[in-house]
Every structure is written in structure tokens, then in C-alpha cells.
Write a protein that holds these residues in place. Structure first.
Motif, short mmCIF file in Angstrom:
data_model
loop_
_atom_site.label_atom_id
_atom_site.label_comp_id
_atom_site.label_asym_id
_atom_site.label_seq_id
_atom_site.Cartn_x
_atom_site.Cartn_y
_atom_site.Cartn_z
N ARG A 45 -2.10 2.90 -3.59
CA ARG A 45 -3.57 1.89 -2.80
C ARG A 45 -5.01 3.01 -3.37
N ARG A 47 -3.23 -8.16 -4.78
CA ARG A 47 -4.39 -7.41 -4.07
C ARG A 47 -5.81 -7.41 -4.71
N ALA A 75 -11.04 7.64 -1.43
CA ALA A 75 -11.39 7.54 -2.66
C ALA A 75 -11.48 8.89 -2.96
N THR A 120 -12.63 9.72 -6.95
CA THR A 120 -14.03 9.90 -7.46
C THR A 120 -14.57 10.03 -6.56
N ALA A 123 -6.37 8.13 -4.43
CA ALA A 123 -6.60 7.17 -5.18
C ALA A 123 -6.23 6.73 -5.94
N THR A 124 -6.83 8.09 -7.04
CA THR A 124 -6.47 7.43 -8.77
C THR A 124 -5.24 7.78 -9.24
N ALA A 157 -8.65 1.35 -5.50
CA ALA A 157 -9.26 1.09 -7.19
C ALA A 157 -8.13 1.45 -8.33
N PRO A 158 -8.48 2.65 -8.78
CA PRO A 158 -8.00 3.21 -9.96
C PRO A 158 -6.32 3.10 -10.05
N LYS A 165 -14.43 0.07 1.29
CA LYS A 165 -13.32 -0.29 2.25
C LYS A 165 -14.57 -0.38 3.50
N THR A 215 -15.72 2.79 -4.79
CA THR A 215 -15.70 1.74 -4.54
C THR A 215 -14.98 0.64 -4.89
N ASP A 216 -14.50 -0.68 -5.24
CA ASP A 216 -12.85 -1.41 -4.83
C ASP A 216 -13.78 -1.97 -6.00
N PHE A 222 -12.91 -4.86 3.55
CA PHE A 222 -13.55 -4.40 2.40
C PHE A 222 -15.21 -5.11 3.11
N GLN A 229 -7.40 5.71 6.72
CA GLN A 229 -7.04 6.48 5.18
C GLN A 229 -7.66 8.05 5.12
N CYS A 235 -13.15 6.56 4.18
CA CYS A 235 -11.53 6.10 3.30
C CYS A 235 -11.07 6.79 2.36
N MET A 274 0.78 -0.94 -0.14
CA MET A 274 0.04 -0.05 0.04
C MET A 274 0.91 1.70 -0.48
O1 MRU Z 1 -7.07 -0.44 0.82
P1 MRU Z 1 -7.06 0.56 0.12
O2 MRU Z 1 -6.91 2.22 0.66
O3 MRU Z 1 -7.04 0.68 -1.35
O4 MRU Z 1 -9.56 1.09 -0.24
C1 MRU Z 1 -9.03 1.80 -1.09
C2 MRU Z 1 -11.04 2.30 -0.46
O5 MRU Z 1 -11.63 1.30 -0.65
C3 MRU Z 1 -11.47 3.54 -1.65
O6 MRU Z 1 -12.84 3.88 -1.43
C4 MRU Z 1 -12.23 2.69 -3.32
O7 MRU Z 1 -10.43 2.25 -3.89
C5 MRU Z 1 -11.97 3.34 -4.38
S1 MRU Z 1 -11.13 4.60 -4.69
C6 MRU Z 1 -11.35 6.13 -5.84
#
Ligand code: MRU
Length: 364
Positions: free
Chosen positions: A53, A90, A166, A176, A170-171, A55-56, A255, A243-244, A331, A203, A164, A50
Motif C-alpha cells: 500500500r 484502488r 508515508a 516521502t 509506502a514507496t 501511493a508510489p 489518508k 499524499t495519494d 481518504f 498504518q 498514516c 493492502m
Molecule cells: O491506504 P494506504 O495505506 O495506501 O494510504 C497511504 C497514504 O495515505 C499515504 O500517506 C500516501 O499514499 C502517501 S505514501 C508516500
């Protein structure tokens, strides 16, 4: 987004044209560190542990990992091997599999001597596409914020709760769930964000709060258990989370703790929105609870907490007895019935098979 007065993405190609540089998120908010990753092994470690970290961003980082593998060995076997190696880092975020599938689909028909250059080009395109998707999510989510603001007194603040991170971290950029928030601030709509700390890895406290502070977004950090209370008091106008993996039926995996926020939102008639780019939709899965693998991380993340000591050192402290075991499901799944809408790059879809099909007819 900006750090100080300089614009950063979370990942970019190094000047050597072969490595990538990333913001190492393990040290935020206390230290802003950049790391260079030049091998598949380094990419795998950065995703698993991590450093990156969300998702995108995990997907984009893996796409560059495929390109690094092609530079060393562009054979079909190596392509399949790197898919496996990175896929197991992951298990829950579907963007990882989406990016690996996309790289393999794109590279397999090409002659081996063209694969390295093509792989770096495609990975960079995926990164750029992520920025465009998130910007579009922001514009669609902004309309919802505007509607809520229009129902309030002029100048009254729209209070948003998020869980969390997002965010842009995270992108590749914008985030997002945060993208509509950033655009609302730009549009001059008064917003205030309640940031769930998001135990065990915090986070929210470490990353979302840092983002909000960095961009001048009014925000307040709360413990994960405070959201329901605030909703009962009418202090929250809407929830936006990321969302993942979201299923074709509209179930939302995110999360740990997201589900409890959705329950509290439903009980208090607070709209609960999920912001997601289309690569986060897993069209092969319907029932999220039954079919999405939930990552189990080390119990140490629950028992030990990172922070900055009064003498400026970043250190870990234990919060539970040595002998107490800890479970750490990373999650949970929020059923579609608790989701008000899915904010995608194409518009706001109903969280249902019909809603998603109407928004993405080519997948139906
Ligand atoms: O464990 P992480 O920190 O990777 O989890 C991240 C999340 O749960 C985010 O909300 C999710 O990936 C959406 S990110 C645009």
C-alpha cells in the motif's frame, strides 16, 4: 532501508526474472513476511487487500503486473485489459494510473515480441526512479527541518507530526514524508516524531512506528485525536504528511484524518508540509473535493481491529456492537489554502496552480 542489518526495498524482482517479491505489510510490526507474486491476479489481490500500500508502491507493483501480463499475452488487447484490471484495485492513489499509463504508452509502439523484456525493464526503471525522487524530496525537506532547528536553541529537538505511513514501506525506499526525517537523523539534527496511529487500519501504529524504531528515530505513538492538543501546547514544530493525489491547484488528498491535522495546524500556526513525488500530481484535476474519487473500504476495518494477543497470536477483535454499521471513507481532501508547502523532488512549491506550474513548467 534496513531491516536488522540487511537492506530491503519494498519490492524487487525475483531470481526467476518473472515474479516479484514484496514485504507483506499486513503482518507488520509483528511478523516480517515476504511474499512472491507471479500473476496479474496475485498483483491485483496484493494491491486491493493492502499487502502493499502507499501511493508510489502501488504504482510500481502495478507496473510489474503489466510486465507479467506481457509475458503471458503481449497483445494490445491484453495490455488494455491489464490496465483496466489493475486500475480498479484502488481508486484514489493517482500513482497507480500514472504507472499504468506510463507502461502502456511505452509498450504500445513496440513490436509484440519485444514487449515482455521491455516491460520488465521499464517497471524496474520506475522502481529505481521512485527511490531517486524520494531521496531528492528528503534533501529538499531537510532544508526546512534545518531552518526550524536553526530557530531553536542549539541541540533542541525538532518535533514533527506525521499521519498514516508515508514511509519507505509506502514507496520503494526512503518514503516521502519520512525521507527528510531520515536525512535529518543522518545529519545529526535531533528530531522526534509524533506518529498518529491512523485508524482504522493503523498504518501509523503498525508501519510508521516500526520504521522509526527500526532506524533509531525517537518517536511517540499518539491517538489520532491528540494532534490538535499537542499543537495548542506548542509541542509540534511542523507536520509532514504524504499524499495519494495532489491536484494541479494544490489540493491534497491523503489518508482520512489528514484534513483535521491541517485545520489544527492552521489554527496554531504550525507549518503543514506535504511531501510528494511528481507522479502523485494529477494535472487533470483542479478541485480535489469535487473531483477526486474517495475509496470507500469495508466497514469491517472500523469494527474489527488486528493485533497480537498475549500468547503471541495475531488476531482480530471486534470493538463495536455486531449490529452497528460502520462507514469507512479511506481518504480526505485538504484544501490548498491549509498547506504551507509541497515538498517535491525539484524543491518546495507553493500549494497553488502557479506554485506547481513554476516548479514543473513543462506541465503548464
Ligand atoms: O491506504 P494506504 O495505506 O495506501 O494510504 C497511504 C497514504 O495515505 C499515504 O500517506 C500516501 O499514499 C502517501 S505514501 C508516500
Amino acid at each position: 532501508m534496513n531491516v536488522g542489518d540487511r537492506h530491503y526495498r519494498t519490492i524487487w524482482l525475483s531470481d526467476d526474472g518473472r515474479s516479484v517479491e514484496i514485504i507483506d505489510q499486513r503482518w507488520l510490526p509483528h511478523e516480517f513476511r515476504i511474499e512472491k507474486l507471479g500473476t496479474v491476479a496475485a498483483i491485483a489481490t496484493a494491491i486491493r487487500d493492502m499487502w502493499v500500500r502507499g501511493a508510489p508502491l502501488i504504482g510500481v507493483t502495478a507496473a510489474y503486473g503489466v510486465a507479467m501480463q506481457m509475458a503471458v499475452d503481449p497483445s494490445d488487447t491484453a495490455l488494455d485489459d491489464v490496465w483496466e484490471t489493475l486500475h480498479e484495485t484502488r481508486p484514489t492513489a493517482i500513482n497507480l494510473r500514472w504507472a499504468l499509463d506510463e507502461m502502456r504508452r511505452f509498450l504500445k509502439p513496440l513490436p509484440m515480441e519485444q514487449r515482455t523484456a521491455a516491460a520488465y525493464k521499464r517497471a524496474s526503471e520506475i522502481a529505481d526512479e521512485d527511490v531517486g525522487l524520494n531521496r531528492a524530496i528528503g534533501e529538499n525537506g531537510l532544508e526546512i527541518i534545518k531552518q526550524i532547528a536553526a530557530r531553536k536553541q542549539p541541540g533542541e529537538t525538532v518535533n514533527i507530526l506525521t499521519h498514516c505511513n508515508a514511509g519507505w514501506l509506502a514507496t520503494v525506499d526512503y518514503g516521502t514524508a519520512t525521507s527528510p526525517i531520515y536525512l535529518a537523523v543522518e545529519a545529526g539534527i535531533p528530531v522526534h516524531v509524533y506518529v498518529d496511529e491512523t485508524r482504522p487500519r493503523n498504518q501509523g501504529a503498525q508501519l510508521t512506528a516500526w520504521e522509526m524504531a527500526g532506524h533509531g528515530v525517537p518517536h511517540t505513538l499518539i491517538v489520532d485525536n491528540a494532534g490538535g492538543h499537542l499543537m495548542q501546547r506548542g509541542a509540534i514544530d511542523m507536520v509532514i504528511v504524504g499524499t495519494d493525489r495532489t491536484t494541479a491547484d494544490g489540493d491534497v488528498c491523503n489518508k482520512i484524518g489528514t484534513y483535521l491535522k491541517a485545520l489544527a495546524a492552521a489554527d496554531n500556526d504550525v507549518p503543514f508540509y506535504v511531501a510528494l513525488p511528481s507522479p502523485t500530481i494529477d494535472w487533470t484535476v483542479g478541485d480535489g473535493l469535487a473531483e477526486i474519487p474517495i475509496e470507500e473500504r469495508s466497514g469491517d476495518e472500523v469494527s474489527l481491529v488486528w493485533g497480537k494477543t498475549s500468547d503471541g497470536k495475531i488476531a482480530q477483535v471486534r470493538v463495536s456492537p455486531e449490529a452497528t454499521p460502520a462507514a469507512n471513507p479511506a481518504f480526505d481532501v485538504t484544501p490548498a489554502r491549509l498547506v504551507t508547502g509541497l515538498i517535491t523532488e525539484r524543491g518546495v512549491a507553493k500549494a497553488s496552480r502557479e506554485g506547481l506550474k513554476a516548479m514543473f513548467p513543462e506541465r503548464g
